[in-house]
Scaffold this active site. Structure first.
Site, PDB file in Angstrom:
ATOM      1  N   ALA A  84      17.634  26.541 -24.770  1.00  0.00           N
ATOM      2  CA  ALA A  84      18.696  27.543 -24.891  1.00  0.00           C
ATOM      3  C   ALA A  84      18.483  28.652 -23.873  1.00  0.00           C
ATOM      4  CB  ALA A  84      18.702  28.114 -26.300  1.00  0.00           C
ATOM      5  N   ALA A 132      75.756  22.892  -6.998  1.00  0.00           N
ATOM      6  CA  ALA A 132      75.895  23.851  -5.895  1.00  0.00           C
ATOM      7  C   ALA A 132      76.278  25.240  -6.381  1.00  0.00           C
ATOM      8  CB  ALA A 132      76.935  23.351  -4.904  1.00  0.00           C
ATOM      9  N   ARG A 192      75.272  33.707 -13.797  1.00  0.00           N
ATOM     10  CA  ARG A 192      74.958  34.237 -15.132  1.00  0.00           C
ATOM     11  C   ARG A 192      73.469  34.144 -15.473  1.00  0.00           C
ATOM     12  NH1 ARG A 192      79.730  30.718 -17.800  1.00  0.00           N
ATOM     13  NH2 ARG A 192      79.538  29.628 -15.812  1.00  0.00           N
ATOM     14  N   ASN A 220      30.742  25.544 -11.681  1.00  0.00           N
ATOM     15  CA  ASN A 220      31.244  24.505 -10.776  1.00  0.00           C
ATOM     16  C   ASN A 220      31.792  25.058  -9.481  1.00  0.00           C
ATOM     17  OD1 ASN A 220      33.340  25.717 -12.246  1.00  0.00           O
ATOM     18  ND2 ASN A 220      34.693  23.971 -11.904  1.00  0.00           N
ATOM     19  N   GLY A 276      84.585  25.610  -6.406  1.00  0.00           N
ATOM     20  CA  GLY A 276      84.901  25.020  -7.705  1.00  0.00           C
ATOM     21  C   GLY A 276      84.316  23.630  -7.881  1.00  0.00           C
ATOM     22  N   ASN A 322      25.378  16.254 -26.678  1.00  0.00           N
ATOM     23  CA  ASN A 322      25.745  17.444 -27.445  1.00  0.00           C
ATOM     24  C   ASN A 322      25.658  18.668 -26.552  1.00  0.00           C
ATOM     25  OD1 ASN A 322      26.140  18.484 -30.428  1.00  0.00           O
ATOM     26  ND2 ASN A 322      24.843  19.917 -29.337  1.00  0.00           N
TER      27      ASN A 322
HETATM   28  C1  UD1 Z   1      82.511  23.523 -16.520  1.00  0.00           C
HETATM   29  C2  UD1 Z   1      83.925  22.962 -16.789  1.00  0.00           C
HETATM   30  C3  UD1 Z   1      84.293  23.196 -18.244  1.00  0.00           C
HETATM   31  C4  UD1 Z   1      83.251  22.545 -19.144  1.00  0.00           C
HETATM   32  C5  UD1 Z   1      81.840  23.016 -18.779  1.00  0.00           C
HETATM   33  C6  UD1 Z   1      80.805  22.183 -19.522  1.00  0.00           C
HETATM   34  C7  UD1 Z   1      85.219  23.115 -14.712  1.00  0.00           C
HETATM   35  C8  UD1 Z   1      86.271  23.863 -13.974  1.00  0.00           C
HETATM   36  N1  UD1 Z   1      84.877  23.608 -15.910  1.00  0.00           N
HETATM   37  O1  UD1 Z   1      82.551  24.926 -16.738  1.00  0.00           O
HETATM   38  O2  UD1 Z   1      85.565  22.645 -18.512  1.00  0.00           O
HETATM   39  O3  UD1 Z   1      83.547  22.838 -20.487  1.00  0.00           O
HETATM   40  O4  UD1 Z   1      81.565  22.875 -17.381  1.00  0.00           O
HETATM   41  O5  UD1 Z   1      79.503  22.705 -19.363  1.00  0.00           O
HETATM   42  O6  UD1 Z   1      84.732  22.119 -14.224  1.00  0.00           O
HETATM   43  N2  UD1 Z   1      79.304  23.751  -9.308  1.00  0.00           N
HETATM   44  C9  UD1 Z   1      79.260  23.384  -7.975  1.00  0.00           C
HETATM   45  N3  UD1 Z   1      80.112  24.005  -7.092  1.00  0.00           N
HETATM   46  C10 UD1 Z   1      81.016  24.935  -7.464  1.00  0.00           C
HETATM   47  C11 UD1 Z   1      81.049  25.294  -8.854  1.00  0.00           C
HETATM   48  C12 UD1 Z   1      80.191  24.675  -9.740  1.00  0.00           C
HETATM   49  O7  UD1 Z   1      78.466  22.539  -7.588  1.00  0.00           O
HETATM   50  O8  UD1 Z   1      81.745  25.419  -6.609  1.00  0.00           O
HETATM   51  C13 UD1 Z   1      78.387  23.080 -10.251  1.00  0.00           C
HETATM   52  C14 UD1 Z   1      77.421  24.039 -10.957  1.00  0.00           C
HETATM   53  O9  UD1 Z   1      76.219  24.141 -10.222  1.00  0.00           O
HETATM   54  C15 UD1 Z   1      77.218  23.365 -12.315  1.00  0.00           C
HETATM   55  C16 UD1 Z   1      78.499  22.577 -12.527  1.00  0.00           C
HETATM   56  O10 UD1 Z   1      79.146  22.485 -11.284  1.00  0.00           O
HETATM   57  O11 UD1 Z   1      76.123  22.483 -12.346  1.00  0.00           O
HETATM   58  C17 UD1 Z   1      79.417  23.270 -13.528  1.00  0.00           C
HETATM   59  O12 UD1 Z   1      79.703  24.564 -13.054  1.00  0.00           O
HETATM   60  P1  UD1 Z   1      79.693  25.811 -14.035  1.00  0.00           P
HETATM   61  O13 UD1 Z   1      79.976  27.040 -13.242  1.00  0.00           O
HETATM   62  O14 UD1 Z   1      78.502  25.787 -14.888  1.00  0.00           O
HETATM   63  O15 UD1 Z   1      81.001  25.466 -14.880  1.00  0.00           O
HETATM   64  P2  UD1 Z   1      81.340  25.932 -16.361  1.00  0.00           P
HETATM   65  O16 UD1 Z   1      81.916  27.296 -16.296  1.00  0.00           O
HETATM   66  O17 UD1 Z   1      80.181  25.732 -17.219  1.00  0.00           O
HETATM   67 MG    MG Z   2      78.197  25.241 -16.898  1.00  0.00          MG
END
Ligand code: UD1
Ligand code: MG
Length: 447
Positions: free
Chosen positions: A404, A10, A15, A367, A78, A358
């Site tokens: 040809a 989600a 980035r 086509n 998160g 051939n």
């Molecule tokens: C996360 C971990 C980190 C780990 C790393 C590995 C946490 C807090 N941190 O960091 O310790 O080393 O992954 O790759 O978990 N997502 C949601 N909802 C949200 C936030 C994120 O669904 O509100 C999903 C993202 O789409 C993604 C995954 O969770 O697929 C990880 O989120 P991302 O923001 O990539 O976390 P990292 O900073 O990589």
């Molecule tokens: Mg990540």
């Protein structure tokens, strides 16, 4: 015991700087999410819930197509909050639950099984790896007994913690009921004001459950957060595919220049020359040879066939045994039967080329009339002269020959010759007389 998984997908993927949700970006032609789902299924996980944002319609459509269920995380508060959002969808489930980041495309079924194995020892486990460059990964701090002390996110870490190279991979396993209880108790007292999944082990410890740390290799769990990391994941995927095929008995003179799709099937004793690229859906049978700079997608190539150099096989190309498809030949939705040859500068679309036929240089199957596609059928042993335009629908009988430069608009009977071009005429001395006339004219003008 039944196994379920939550895939976190989600996040906004800020980035990536992309209109496309992060987990739909592709590695080896398959979205990141597809790789994670495949690894989970391979590990025997029969129930998968993908957590998406409310706006993540495209992710939900893709996930459902893979047989997964979906849960919505209304606000991106998160990773811990995201995992908790799957609670209702999994209300009827009890058993082992995996929680996996959706952005780790190189994860394998074996890695997932390792995590489950560790969970069975203590009740909770996570995957960790020694990072060459730990960057922004969460740092894993261990207790003297080897179990987890805590995970500290990069943004919350102090200098000495940042120096730790053991990192959190983003894959956890726990008993489902317990996990949702811990996830509901998370708080957001941290640098990012987020509910961190990484704080779950702390809550487990209060319940007397230690978190086991399963070590894995860095490549299998690398996370994709930026385009640079996407390119890095692609690179590592390709390295892995090359190594696997070399081990399986495929010859590659310059493996670093050959690029595979996630689903490419190449049997042993296939020879692949430099700079060959595979799109999705290609199968190459034992004994075939793929020459330099060829591009294949949606195609099958039988044993003994030679493709390229500089050939293009598009979806529906079926190249039979010992057939030859040469330089600058494009084949689409066409069956090339055993031993047939199209060696130079040709387009074969929506056609059948019979056994041993051939196809001369510069042959085109016409086509498409701008509205519909029509079929060209070329019989066994037919000989299509160079620069023949075959205006479909049209049938060339077995053993027939076309002259040809012909534009063939009508069917040609077996063993017949069809010539459809202007008749050649010859005027003796005309060229010489022409030159003299022109020369005289020029001289008269320059005076
Ligand atoms: C996360 C971990 C980190 C780990 C790393 C590995 C946490 C807090 N941190 O960091 O310790 O080393 O992954 O790759 O978990 N997502 C949601 N909802 C949200 C936030 C994120 O669904 O509100 C999903 C993202 O789409 C993604 C995954 O969770 O697929 C990880 O989120 P991302 O923001 O990539 O976390 P990292 O900073 O990589
Ligand atoms: Mg990540």
């Amino acid at each position: 015991m039944s196994k379920a998984a939550i895939i976190l997908a989600a996040g906004q993927g800020t980035r990536m700087k992309s209109a496309l949700p992060k987990v739909l970006h592709k590695v080896a032609g398959l979205p990141l999410l597809g790789h994670v789902v495949a690894a989970l299924k391979g590990a025997g996980v029969d129930r998968i819930v993908v957590v998406t944002s409310a706006a993540g319609e495209a992710v939900r459509t893709y996930a459902k197509g893979l047989g997964a269920q979906c849960a919505i995380q209304q606000e991106q508060l998160g990773t811990g909050h995201a995992a908790a959002s799957a609670r209702d969808v999994l209300a009827d489930f009890s058993g082992s639950l995996l929680i996996v980041n959706g952005d780790m495309p190189l994860v394998t079924s074996e890695t997932i099984l390792e995590c489950l194995k560790s969970q069975s020892r203590t009740g909770l486990a996570l995957l960790a790896f020694e990072a060459e460059d730990p960057g922004a990964y969460g740092r894993v701090l261990l207790r003297p007994d080897g179990h987890l002390n805590r995970i500290v996110e990069f943004k919350d870490a102090v200098g000495s913690e940042r120096a730790v190279t053991l990192c959190n991979a983003g894959c956890y396993a726990a008993d489902s009921q317990k996990f949702f209880r811990w996830a509901a108790a998370l708080n957001n007292n941290n640098a990012q004001k987020e509910y961190y999944l990484t704080d779950v082990p702390h809550l487990a410890r209060i319940d007397g459950i230690a978190c086991a740390v399963a070590l894995t290799d860095e490549v299998s769990v690398l996370g994709v957060n930026s385009r640079a990391e996407l390119a890095h994941a692609e690179d590592k995927f390709q390295d892995r595919a090359r190594a696997r095929l070399l081990k399986d008995g495929v010859t590659m003179t310059a493996p670093q220049t050959v690029f595979f799709s996630h689903d490419t099937v190449v049997e042993n004793d296939v020879e692949i020359e430099p700079f060959v690229v595979f799109g999705p859906g290609v199968t190459v049978k034992s004994g075939a040879r793929l020459r330099s700079h060829s591009h294949l997608e949606g195609a099958t190539v039988a044993g003994g066939a030679i493709i390229g150099p500089f050939a293009r096989l598009r979806p529906g190309a079926q190249i039979g045994e010992d057939a030859h498809i040469g330089n600058f030949v494009e084949v689409k939705n066409t069956v090339i039967e055993k031993g047939a040859k199209a060696n130079h500068l040709t387009y074969l679309g929506d056609a059948r080329v019979g056994e041993g036929a051939n196809i001369g240089a510069g042959t085109i199957t016409c086509n498409y009339d701008g509205f519909t596609k029509a079929k060209t059928d070329i019989g066994a042993g037919a000989f299509i002269g160079s620069d023949t335009a075959l205006v479909a629908p049209v049938t060339i009988g077995d053993g027939a020959i076309t002259g040809a430069g012909s534009v063939i608009t009508k069917d040609v009977a077996a063993d017949a010759l069809a010539v459809a071009r202007g008749k050649q005429i010859e005027i003796p001395g005309w060229a010489k007389a022409f030159r003299e006339r022109q020369k005289a004219k020029k001289q008269a003008e320059s005076k």
